[in-house]
Design a protein around this motif. Structure first.
Motif: not given
Length: 122
Positions: A1-28
């Motif tokens: 019980m109590g294992r960190v299983i993920g993270f959540e990045l909140n933004s008012q421009e999630p599409e822009k954030a998704a593009e950034f993290y995909s391009k910079v870090f190669g996240w899918e």
């Protein structure tokens, strides 16, 4: 019980954030569901966690929260409240899990997740 299983990045421009993290870090980045884009940060050859990028709600428009998996969300909420946490969002039900958002006594926000289906550990 109590294992960190993920993270959540909140933004008012999630599409822009998704593009950034995909391009910079190669996240899918997955296609959005409920204004939430699931993120895979890498292959499972090294320790790490995946998460998501979401359109931040009015009560948390920007920021990062960890997601903590618990066996019983109701019990975890009760224990957290008894130890000084504040409930930001009461337990919400989704197809496969329950989710709630809290703030600890020093002001750090986090999510609690209880999966509906138990997966046997091998």
């Amino acid at each position: 019980m109590g294992r960190v299983i993920g993270f959540e990045l909140n933004s008012q421009e999630p599409e822009k954030a998704a593009e950034f993290y995909s391009k910079v870090f190669g996240w899918e980045i997955a296609e959005p569901k409920w204004d939430y884009w699931a993120v895979t940060t890498g292959k499972n050859v090294k320790p790490g966690i995946d998460g998501g990028i979401g359109r931040g709600p009015n009560d948390y428009p920007y920021g990062t929260r960890i997601q903590i998996e618990v066996d019983s969300i109701d019990e975890a909420i009760s224990i957290a409240k008894n130890n000084g946490a504040m409930i930001v969002r009461e337990k919400m039900e989704f197809d496969d899990f329950y989710l709630a958002y809290l703030v600890d006594p020093v002001g750090l926000g986090f999510g609690l997740i209880q999966n509906k289906l138990k997966v046997s550990e091998s």
